[in-house]
Write an enzyme that holds these catalytic residues in place. Structure first.
Site, short mmCIF file in Angstrom:
data_model
loop_
_atom_site.label_atom_id
_atom_site.label_comp_id
_atom_site.label_asym_id
_atom_site.label_seq_id
_atom_site.Cartn_x
_atom_site.Cartn_y
_atom_site.Cartn_z
N HIS A 1 0.87 -1.17 -0.08
CA HIS A 1 -0.02 0.04 0.01
C HIS A 1 0.96 1.20 0.04
CE1 HIS A 1 -2.69 3.08 1.23
NE2 HIS A 1 -3.94 2.33 0.96
N GLU B 1 -3.83 2.26 -7.20
CA GLU B 1 -4.12 3.30 -6.31
C GLU B 1 -3.27 4.66 -6.61
OE1 GLU B 1 -3.43 2.57 -2.13
OE2 GLU B 1 -1.12 2.22 -2.55
#
Length: 251
Positions: free
Chosen positions: A98, A169
């Site tokens: 992430h 993302e």
């Protein structure tokens, strides 16, 4: 081949015992009331709450996910959680790479690939996160950055890359309220799909999620894109109604 969409909520470092119970009760109720059988739903919770949430989602359509995993098997790695430990709590998915882990904890592409490898070995599906910063996008490096990040994971896990989920993302759209347009997102997803297709004959099976300020208002337009197979949802996953609306958009 029609893939089930996957909507995964990332709680980040949020939650309390009471709030978690209320949120999941509302979520379970909403899922049971609606016709969402064609959507997979997961929640990625802080490690401290894995045991609680395992109990709260038992017997429901909600899969348990973790937010990180150690790249080490076991041993003197204070503060880390191994894939085997996650497996004991019934974890089905784990986020790796992430952008917040890359940014605040200095995780490299190679370390992310090792984490994905540990997850796969434990029978847990890694959700491999890739994405560019605003500076990289403005310099025209989006494609090069996401391909480099994904290449490391393919290099180490090529034989079972079809068992992963990939989440795009754009870092500039996380928690900023800025969202990539559906067309911008699709453009990057198409690049990732082509890269996966070159590495695996089963690339069409791999779910590509969009994660960058997906919310109830923009979910339907994003999910309508041909290579967007779901969403990695941050802030909106902490509100049952908002999260349910995104799930409904995927159904």
């Amino acid at each position: 081949m029609t893939k089930k969409k996957l909507i995964a909520g990332n709680w980040k470092m949020n939650g309390t015992l009471g709030a978690n119970a209320a949120l999941l009760q509302a979520l379970r109720g909403g899922l049971e009331a609606g016709a969402y059988q064609n959507v997979d739903v997961a929640v990625a919770v802080p490690a401290a709450y894995l045991a609680q949430v395992q109990g709260l989602v038992e017997g429901s359509a909600i899969a348990l996910a973790a937010q990180d995993v150690s790249r080490h098997e076991a041993g003197a790695y204070t503060g880390e959680v191994s894939a085997a430990m996650l497996q004991e709590f019934g974890v089905r998915y784990v986020l790796v790479g992430h952008s917040e882990r890359r940014q605040y904890h200095g995780e490299t592409d190679e370390q992310v690939a090792e984490k994905a490898q540990r997850a796969l070995a434990a029978g847990i599906t890694p959700v491999v996160c890739v994405g560019e910063t605003l500076a990289e996008r403005e310099a025209g490096q989006t494609e090069a950055v996401v391909k480099r990040q994904l290449a490391a994971v393919i290099h180490l896990n090529g034989h079972c890359i079809s068992e992963t989920v990939v989440a795009y993302e754009p870092v500039w759209a996380i928690g900023t309220g800025r969202t990539a347009t559906p067309e911008q997102a699709q453009q990057v997803h198409a690049v990732l799909r082509a890269q996966l297709a070159a590495a695996s004959e089963h690339a069409d099976r791999i779910r590509l999620l969009y994660g960058g300020s997906m919310n109830a208002a923009n979910a339907a337009a994003l999910l309508a894109q041909p290579d967007i197979d779901g969403g990695l949802v941050g802030g909106a996953s902490l509100k049952a109604q908002d999260f349910l609306q995104i799930i409904a958009a995927a159904a």
